[in-house]
Motif scaffolding. Sequence first.
Motif, PDB file in Angstrom:
ATOM      1  N   THR A   1       0.841  -1.200   0.000  1.00  0.00           N
ATOM      2  CA  THR A   1       0.000   0.000   0.000  1.00  0.00           C
ATOM      3  C   THR A   1       0.874   1.248   0.000  1.00  0.00           C
ATOM      4  O   THR A   1       0.579   2.236   0.640  1.00  0.00           O
ATOM      5  CB  THR A   1      -0.937   0.026   1.225  1.00  0.00           C
TER       6      THR A   1
ATOM      7  N   PHE B   1       2.125   4.573  -1.470  1.00  0.00           N
ATOM      8  CA  PHE B   1       1.402   5.531  -2.296  1.00  0.00           C
ATOM      9  C   PHE B   1       2.301   6.715  -2.600  1.00  0.00           C
ATOM     10  O   PHE B   1       3.434   6.806  -2.116  1.00  0.00           O
ATOM     11  CB  PHE B   1       0.145   6.011  -1.568  1.00  0.00           C
TER      12      PHE B   1
ATOM     13  N   GLY C   1      -3.613  14.559  -2.873  1.00  0.00           N
ATOM     14  CA  GLY C   1      -3.204  14.231  -1.506  1.00  0.00           C
ATOM     15  C   GLY C   1      -1.983  14.995  -1.043  1.00  0.00           C
ATOM     16  O   GLY C   1      -1.349  14.612  -0.067  1.00  0.00           O
TER      17      GLY C   1
ATOM     18  N   TYR D   1       8.249   4.824   9.719  1.00  0.00           N
ATOM     19  CA  TYR D   1       9.038   3.849   8.974  1.00  0.00           C
ATOM     20  C   TYR D   1       9.447   2.609   9.784  1.00  0.00           C
ATOM     21  O   TYR D   1       9.284   1.485   9.346  1.00  0.00           O
ATOM     22  CB  TYR D   1      10.283   4.558   8.423  1.00  0.00           C
TER      23      TYR D   1
ATOM     24  N   SER E   1       4.093   9.212   6.375  1.00  0.00           N
ATOM     25  CA  SER E   1       3.482   8.589   5.200  1.00  0.00           C
ATOM     26  C   SER E   1       3.538   7.062   5.302  1.00  0.00           C
ATOM     27  O   SER E   1       2.629   6.375   4.845  1.00  0.00           O
ATOM     28  CB  SER E   1       4.169   9.078   3.923  1.00  0.00           C
ATOM     29  N   MET E   2       4.565   6.512   5.952  1.00  0.00           N
ATOM     30  CA  MET E   2       4.595   5.061   6.128  1.00  0.00           C
ATOM     31  C   MET E   2       3.494   4.632   7.097  1.00  0.00           C
ATOM     32  O   MET E   2       2.929   3.555   6.955  1.00  0.00           O
ATOM     33  CB  MET E   2       5.965   4.613   6.642  1.00  0.00           C
TER      34      MET E   2
ATOM     35  N   LEU F   1       0.597   6.133   7.392  1.00  0.00           N
ATOM     36  CA  LEU F   1      -0.644   6.160   6.607  1.00  0.00           C
ATOM     37  C   LEU F   1      -0.722   4.924   5.717  1.00  0.00           C
ATOM     38  O   LEU F   1      -1.778   4.304   5.583  1.00  0.00           O
ATOM     39  CB  LEU F   1      -0.697   7.443   5.771  1.00  0.00           C
ATOM     40  N   SER F   2       0.414   4.561   5.132  1.00  0.00           N
ATOM     41  CA  SER F   2       0.449   3.373   4.289  1.00  0.00           C
ATOM     42  C   SER F   2       0.020   2.144   5.097  1.00  0.00           C
ATOM     43  O   SER F   2      -0.701   1.274   4.597  1.00  0.00           O
ATOM     44  CB  SER F   2       1.856   3.182   3.726  1.00  0.00           C
TER      45      SER F   2
ATOM     46  N   LEU G   1      -3.679   2.136   5.514  1.00  0.00           N
ATOM     47  CA  LEU G   1      -4.307   1.697   4.265  1.00  0.00           C
ATOM     48  C   LEU G   1      -4.194   0.180   4.108  1.00  0.00           C
ATOM     49  O   LEU G   1      -5.107  -0.488   3.646  1.00  0.00           O
ATOM     50  CB  LEU G   1      -3.660   2.419   3.074  1.00  0.00           C
ATOM     51  N   GLN G   2      -3.050  -0.353   4.542  1.00  0.00           N
ATOM     52  CA  GLN G   2      -2.866  -1.805   4.480  1.00  0.00           C
ATOM     53  C   GLN G   2      -3.824  -2.486   5.461  1.00  0.00           C
ATOM     54  O   GLN G   2      -4.402  -3.533   5.156  1.00  0.00           O
ATOM     55  CB  GLN G   2      -1.410  -2.168   4.796  1.00  0.00           C
TER      56      GLN G   2
ATOM     57  N   ARG H   1      -7.055  -2.761   3.939  1.00  0.00           N
ATOM     58  CA  ARG H   1      -7.090  -3.866   2.977  1.00  0.00           C
ATOM     59  C   ARG H   1      -7.310  -5.191   3.679  1.00  0.00           C
ATOM     60  O   ARG H   1      -8.078  -6.032   3.225  1.00  0.00           O
ATOM     61  CB  ARG H   1      -5.769  -3.943   2.210  1.00  0.00           C
TER      62      ARG H   1
ATOM     63  N   THR I   1      -4.943  13.835   2.279  1.00  0.00           N
ATOM     64  CA  THR I   1      -4.679  12.759   1.335  1.00  0.00           C
ATOM     65  C   THR I   1      -5.967  12.137   0.810  1.00  0.00           C
ATOM     66  O   THR I   1      -5.915  11.208   0.007  1.00  0.00           O
ATOM     67  CB  THR I   1      -3.818  11.670   1.995  1.00  0.00           C
TER      68      THR I   1
ATOM     69  N   THR J   1      -8.156  10.174   2.221  1.00  0.00           N
ATOM     70  CA  THR J   1      -8.204   8.747   2.516  1.00  0.00           C
ATOM     71  C   THR J   1      -9.201   8.376   3.612  1.00  0.00           C
ATOM     72  O   THR J   1      -9.453   7.187   3.825  1.00  0.00           O
ATOM     73  CB  THR J   1      -6.810   8.244   2.954  1.00  0.00           C
TER      74      THR J   1
END
Lengths: 545, 130
Positions: free
Chosen positions: A390, A392, A415, B31, B66-67, B69-70, B73-74, B77, B102, B104
Amino acid sequence: MNVAANRSHPGDIAPGAGVDAAASAAPYPMLVIDAEGRVTRHNAAASAVLPDLRSGTAAAGAVPPWLAEPVDGAEVRGRIGERLFAAHPTALEDGSTAWWLVDDTEYRLAVDELAVERERAQFLIEASNALLSTLNPERCMEVAARLAAKHLADAAVVVAPAIGRRLPMTLCARGGPVERRAIAVDPERVPGLEEALRGFPPVPSRWIDPGSAPEWLMPKGFGGVGSVAITPLPGHGVPAGALVLLRTSNHAGFSESEEEFAALFAARVGAAMSAARLYAEQASITDVLMRELLPPRLRQIEGVELASGYRPAGDSARVGGDFYDIHLTEGAGTATRALVALGDVCGKGLEAAVITGKIRNTLHALLPMADDHHRMLSMLNRALVTSDHTRFATLVLASIARIGPHVCLQLTSAGHPAPLIVRRDGGVEEAQTSGSLVGVLPEVQSATAHTTLAPGETCLLFTDGIPEAKGGPMGDELFGVARLKRALGECAGMPAEAVVERVQMLAAQWVGEGKHDDMALIAITAPRGTHLTAVDGTTAGRYTA
Amino acid sequence: MTHPDLGPLHLLTSAPAPGTVHITVVGDLEYDTVEDLLLEVSDALAHHPGLRHLHLNLAELGMCDSMGLSALLQTRRFTGGVGARLHLDHRPPALDRLLDLTGTLDHLLALPSAADRTPGGRTDALDVPD
């Protein structure tokens, strides 16, 4: 006294009363030397060690010199033949001295060996420290050669695995300079070298004919090889090279324990060298990628000024996540003359680099639809979404068209922090655009802002490394968008280049010595026209479109 | 950030009711720590086969980059893949700003749909572009 009787049987003290009998049977060599330096008595054990002893004759000649010298009651040590003895004197009433000899050869050897082992352990620690202090493979070979030449042999050669037909090597004679060579030679010509380079266990040095060591394996001016030892340098999975130790013919050959020790040293050299090589490979991959991903040099497009700045995160050599690109879109049949994309891929390193590359290529391919940002972003999103992760990206697109003295901008944030627009009066506006990030969601949303820059006005695109730069007087405050806006307000009317430099400088000052993320920014400035006179550059009326 | 003395990230999982799991997130999501959250979430999913609701209690979330947020998002999923709903409870304002910027938030909180069963949301990947 039994002295007279002993003249005929010099090896014995005749068994008799008390003390004499004990002395005679004692397992330790005992002899008595009188004040005149004559041996007056000795036992069988003494005769076994000093066969020339004759009681009643002068001690000199029969006993080693270190024993013949009378000492004030202190024990003395010395060598008799191959063995080491401690002699403990006892003063007797008649002025003579009884010497008891204790063979402490084994003890002395153990003590010496211990000292050698300690020295070696110390050396290995120092070697590890020195070797691991560098991640440069060549420097690592130099350190290894120098250390080996100083501690293990008269000269040392560190041979790295062949590169093509060339064999890179680093040579050093004790106390001499370090030499580097890379020559096309066949390692098979040196017995043991080919095997060591393949990682086979070392061949005992006594099997290697010193005469077989070729000229190229010797430091300049190193003559007369007496012995050669070759040890493999074990690496991570693959051999890291070979260590060749040379001694001149004046010195003894390599003992088994020296060869074992060389192997211990070689293990450390090998580990350090393969770590250095892995790192070098990684760094060169990063270099190649960086070159590929390096942002283009910005320039003027039909008088629209473009300036960019990029400051990668200082904490590592890893590929950063920020990118920007500028594409000319002439010929696409639209009013848009250029498309600027600036963004930030989440994470770092190779994975981020791969996504960055994908984004830049995809955007390039989508240039024919550069006027329709939403469509571009939707297709980019589809190209990026994968079930694997994921990760982005956030980005902002800016389409630039020049109409007369004005620059028309289409700005779309996916974003990403919205671009800031600096008006001529010092007002700073946030572009009214928003949208979702790309690469994860099934569909993206976006709202595009349209704005016009009057001459001298600037639009600044930036990554969040700038507002999120941590620092300031207390060291933990964010630079923040508000501060960025204030700074930009002071940049009204400045050329694009100056705006970028100003913001970069302020952010750098804010961060100080602290860590920061990648910082990328692009300024798009409407042309202020040609300078009519050189009188006063700040007067608006002096410019024409 | 919130608990510098506690180290970077602490996770506490509980199952207060059948089909519901709460994970309390204390510390930074960045991270070096996101892997911990993802492991915790996959464990929760593996141990609660009929999971309907996964709540992340974010009241004590520190920084989320950002990691981070990633990773959220994962997590979405993962929950979408098993038909569970993700709840992000007690979001700090900074996280709300990030999710807003973002675009999201809606996606993260959306009810699981049939499309989520295909990991990666690739159901439309072969569609003709609009």
